[in-house]
Every structure is written in structure tokens, then in C-alpha cells.
Motif scaffolding. Sequence first.
Motif, short mmCIF file in Angstrom:
data_model
loop_
_atom_site.label_atom_id
_atom_site.label_comp_id
_atom_site.label_asym_id
_atom_site.label_seq_id
_atom_site.Cartn_x
_atom_site.Cartn_y
_atom_site.Cartn_z
N ILE A 142 -5.75 -0.66 10.02
CA ILE A 142 -7.15 -0.95 9.99
C ILE A 142 -7.69 -1.93 9.01
O ILE A 142 -7.33 -1.82 7.93
CB ILE A 142 -7.94 0.41 10.15
CG1 ILE A 142 -7.51 1.20 8.79
CG2 ILE A 142 -7.32 1.20 11.49
CD1 ILE A 142 -8.42 2.62 9.00
N VAL B 93 -8.02 -0.26 5.31
CA VAL B 93 -6.62 -0.24 4.66
C VAL B 93 -6.49 -1.59 4.18
O VAL B 93 -5.96 -1.63 3.25
CB VAL B 93 -5.57 0.42 5.69
CG1 VAL B 93 -4.21 0.31 4.97
CG2 VAL B 93 -6.01 1.79 5.97
N TYR C 101 -8.20 -2.30 1.15
CA TYR C 101 -7.94 -1.83 0.17
C TYR C 101 -6.52 -2.09 -0.52
O TYR C 101 -6.47 -2.57 -1.75
CB TYR C 101 -7.71 -0.07 0.28
CG TYR C 101 -8.86 0.82 0.19
CD1 TYR C 101 -9.38 0.79 -1.32
CD2 TYR C 101 -9.45 1.46 1.19
CE1 TYR C 101 -10.65 1.35 -1.14
CE2 TYR C 101 -10.57 2.08 0.95
CZ TYR C 101 -11.16 2.19 -0.19
OH TYR C 101 -12.31 2.87 -0.36
N ALA C 102 -5.65 -2.69 0.56
CA ALA C 102 -4.33 -3.11 -0.08
C ALA C 102 -4.83 -4.36 -0.89
O ALA C 102 -4.05 -4.66 -1.95
CB ALA C 102 -3.36 -3.39 1.08
N ILE D 122 0.86 -1.18 0.09
CA ILE D 122 -0.01 0.03 0.01
C ILE D 122 0.89 1.38 -0.11
O ILE D 122 0.64 2.13 -0.80
CB ILE D 122 -1.07 0.00 1.04
CG1 ILE D 122 -2.28 0.83 0.73
CG2 ILE D 122 -0.40 0.30 2.46
CD1 ILE D 122 -3.43 0.03 0.36
N TYR E 23 -6.62 -3.55 -4.23
CA TYR E 23 -5.72 -3.31 -5.32
C TYR E 23 -4.75 -4.36 -5.89
O TYR E 23 -4.40 -4.33 -7.03
CB TYR E 23 -4.90 -1.86 -4.81
CG TYR E 23 -5.53 -0.83 -4.27
CD1 TYR E 23 -6.72 -0.62 -5.05
CD2 TYR E 23 -5.15 0.25 -3.60
CE1 TYR E 23 -7.43 0.54 -4.95
CE2 TYR E 23 -5.99 1.19 -3.43
CZ TYR E 23 -7.12 1.53 -3.72
OH TYR E 23 -7.86 2.47 -3.75
N ILE F 129 -6.25 7.29 -1.97
CA ILE F 129 -6.82 6.52 -1.11
C ILE F 129 -5.58 5.73 -0.40
O ILE F 129 -5.49 5.77 0.80
CB ILE F 129 -7.71 5.25 -1.64
CG1 ILE F 129 -9.08 5.90 -1.82
CG2 ILE F 129 -7.98 4.26 -0.47
CD1 ILE F 129 -10.11 5.08 -2.60
N SER F 130 -4.51 5.32 -1.35
CA SER F 130 -3.42 4.73 -0.69
C SER F 130 -2.69 5.61 0.00
O SER F 130 -2.01 5.34 1.30
CB SER F 130 -2.45 4.25 -1.79
OG SER F 130 -3.27 3.41 -2.88
N ALA G 21 -4.35 6.14 3.33
CA ALA G 21 -4.46 4.66 4.05
C ALA G 21 -2.99 4.59 4.76
O ALA G 21 -3.02 4.44 5.93
CB ALA G 21 -4.64 3.57 3.11
#
Lengths: 277, 317
Positions: B141, B144, B147-148, A27, B151, A244-245, A248
Motif C-alpha cells: 500500500i 507503507v 514510510y519505507a 521496512i 525512514y 509503524i514498521s 506496515a
Amino acid sequence: MSAKEKTGWYVGALLIVLYAIVPVVYIVSMSLKSEAALSEKTFFPTNATWANYQGIFAGDGADLFLPALRNSIITCLVATFIAVVLAMFAAYAIARLDFPGKRVVLTSALAVAVFPVITMVTPLFNLWRQIGLYDTIPGLIIPYLALTLPISIWTMSAFFRGIPWDMEQAAQVDGATSWQAFRKVIVPLAAPGVFTTAIIAFFIAWNDFVFGISLTSTSDAQPVPAALSSFTGSSYFVQPTGAISAAAVIVTIPVVVLALVFQRRIVAGLTNGAVKG
Amino acid sequence: MSQVETRSAGDLSVSRPAKRRARGSDKARAEARLGWYLAGPAFVILVAVTGYPILQALYESLFSYRLTAPGDREFVGLKNYGVILTDSLWWKALGNTAMITVVTVAVELVIGFALAMVMHKVLGWLRPIVRTAILVPYAVITVVSAYAWQYAFGLTTGFMNVVLGLDDFDVFANKWSALAVICLSEIWKTTPFISLLLLAGLAQVPSDMTEAAKVDGATAWERLWKVTLPNMKASIMVALLFRALDAFRIFDNVYIMTKGAAGTETVSSLAYNQTISRLEIGLGSAVSVLLFVCVLAICFIAIKVFKVDLARARGEG
């Protein structure tokens, strides 16, 4: 242990470290990619850029991200503070005093901890709208207490049970007043437990997403996790992946730093509360 | 009886009451009062913040009530439950949730135990590093982490399609592959919690017992199954139950990755979609109540079938 066995455990240890950090590294790497490079489909960026961070702190994303960061910090700190203070009194009573209903307090804390959060959302959503708490910071702090109080009570009563309370009397015998005895003997022994509990409670509040997206709608109260999911790109067709990354990464840094610095205490707190009670 | 329980039985807090009660009732009454003064506020808040919503949800689930048309609010009894329980969407969501729970908890127990073993055995300079690293997923969290993983597997951004040779296959458009990634991110995030609990359990296995088994010629495998695991039963049960309850409430990952599309709806996301997206308060409340009933059922099964005494496993005195 033979040398071969030892090597095996060391390899295992390295695998654990990789397991733990790879998604985080990924990330971070996504946050350093330029908009054009996001579709590169590589793990690491070829040309690292700070553009995404600039975007969320000063550019298009700032209007959404900065208030969200402020909301998250305020909400989580206040909720943690209230939970820890209330849980401290309760845990003291549980560890130190004999009173009917002690077990009821602990059992209800346990029951609340397993309560499905989403079940609270429907009624709160409706009630908060009627009484004006919808999309306000207090409207988020109150449900956060349901997340932070139970674990605080359990963790802290585990810590407090381990304190040799008789030392306080010993100090009084040696001539200290009861307040002095409490302050000089008990407080220093209890402080690490209170502090650890505060960190764990803060983590849990910081992690919340359900209340964040259901009970807020604007930058008045929206916390970061909810704001992340409402980011939009620079145009309708561009995914806000980079922004977003970057956001984050920013919300991850404080909690990961806390976890690393207080590693020993957090492990003790989590396992004490859960296994030894 | 496990180490956990015997330790708490010898605890000061357990032996103290008997001594105290003998001191006379005035003192006992004063102590009881002080106890409630101190524990009362926390208790009242706990009950209020969860007791009120569950009662309100029960009440509202009996109405046909849509927020966009509040005037049409009408008492319909148990009709909402009938609507939900006869809808295939509910059963699909329940099936997905149950599957996610079983898969993630099973995988996490195995990986978590392996991680705990490594953390238990590794000594020297690597030990603090490993114990620190394991806290990283715990601290990140859920959103996050979601999302990782999203992606990484995303059609336009992800490197995983290249690594796995999936070409243009959209992982999130297919139910099973989407659920698999949802499970992966859940497993990554929550295994550390299980492994820390299991590590605490491992530390309580008396080492002279494993040594004795070794001297008697038991293989490593036999020692694991006959000595180590039975001795850490309490912490395995606690880890299992807490993770199962947690997994059953899964929401964040699903919301971020698919929003329940492609047939990945879970019970929590169904409740959310009914209430917040569609503003169907009556139906949403009924789904919430059903979710609550499911969680109670899991607790009940754990306590009756697996004989987990939660309070005792947690060392309540």
C-alpha cells in the motif's frame, strides 16, 4: 539471441527483482530493530528483535492496531463483495446483451475512476457528520464503492467478452436446460474473471488512505493505513518508527501473498481491463 | 490503426447487435430492459457516490462556511474562488502537483518501458520470478511505501544519508529534496502498473514486422523507434493518461512524508488541509472543485490534443 545478449537480459531481470523488493526488505528490517537500534542508520538490524510485533499485538499499540486490522478486513471484504456482485451483473449485460446506454455505463465507470477522491471527501465529511455515518464502517464502505466499482466493471466486462457465449446454446441443443447450460458451461468460464476482479478490487480498497483518515477518527472504524499515521511512540519524544514498521509489515503480508499466488491472473486482469477493455 | 483497436472491432460483442436488432422489436425491448435491470444498480451507485459529492462541493464552495462557526454560514458567491486563485499557496500547490506529475510520468514511462522490455525478453525460469516480483510494489500500500522511503531518508533513522554522504542534511526540511523523495516513492510504487500495460502493448507488436526490419538492416534503435513504439501507441497513451491523472491526485505520500510542510503542498493536500484540518468547508470545497476542473482539463487535453479515444483504446465495443 547471442549468449552476451542473453546475459544482459538476465542481469536486467535481477535488477528488476532487486528494484521490487528492496524497500520491502528495508521496512521488514526496520520492524526488527529495537528502539535503541532504530537510529543506527543501517539497512539491516544488528540485533533482530520481535519487540515491535509484540508491541502492536499485545503491548501499547494493540488497542490501536487490532481494531484497525479488524476494521480494514471487514470494510475491504464487504466493499469488494458488493462491488464484484454489482459489477458482475453489469458486465454480463455489457458483454451479452444489446441495450441502449451500454456505452454510458462504461464511460461513467471510466469517469468515476479518474475522479479525484479528495473532491468527494469534503462533502462526504460534512454529510456523514449530519446523518451519523461519520466514523462508522458503512460510512467507509459506501465511498469505497467509488474506488472498487469502476475497475470491477471494466475488468470483468473484458473477461466476459472473451467467453464464448454460444457454447451455452450448444449445450442446450445437446439437451441441457438453460439453467444447467448456464451453470455447467458459463459459470466455470466466468469464475476466474470474477475471482481476479475481486482480488484487484480488494487491493484497491486495502490501499485507500484518503477516506480512511478523513471519514473516521476512532478505533470504531479507522482502517490500518489511517491508524498507522496516528500511531504515537512510548513517549512524546520517541518516534513510533518500530511500531509503524511492524504494523506496515503485517498489512503488507496478506496482499503480497495474494499477489504472488495469483500473479498470472492479476497481470491478465490489469492489462485486460486497461488495454483490451 | 493499432492492434488493440482492430482486435476489438472483430469482437463478437460488436458484430452481435446488428444480428439481434433484426429479430423484432419485442425481443429487443425485453433485452434492453434486462440490460438495464442488470447494469442499473451499478450505474446508479456510481453516479450517486460521485455525482452527489461534486454537486454538494459546487454548492458549498459558494458559501463562507467554517465548521467551528456554523451559524456564520453566509452566501458569498464566487469569493472563495477569488481568495484561492489570488493566494500564492494555491499556485505553489498547483506548481508542485504539475511538477510531480510531469517528472513521475516521464521517469515511469522510461523505466516502465525498460522493465517491460526485460520481462518480454527474459525466458526460462527467471521469467515467472520477474513477473511475480514486479507485482510486489503494486501490492504494497502507498502509505507503507511512503514510510519505507521516509525512514530510508530520515535524519535519525535513515541509511540513505550515510550512503549519499549527506551528513546531517534533513531531506524533508528542504522543498526540492523532499519533493524528490516524494517522487521516488511514487515512482517505485506505480511503475509496475505502467510496465505491465506496456508489456501487454509489446506483446501486440507483430514479431514478423520487427524481423522484417532486422532483415532490411535496421539497427536495434531504429527498430525500437520505427516499428515497436508506433505499434504500441495505444497502450502507451492509455498508460500515460491514467498515470498522469493518478499522479495529479497525489496525496498519501505527501501526507506521510511532510504533511505539506517545507513548501511541498499539492492540490490534494491543500484541499485536505482546508477541510479536515482547518474545517473551512467553503474554501476546501472550492479547492476540491478546482482540482476536479484540473482533472477534467487533463482528460480534455489528452482526448483533443493527443487524440486518445479512451473508450476505443480500452477496446469498448
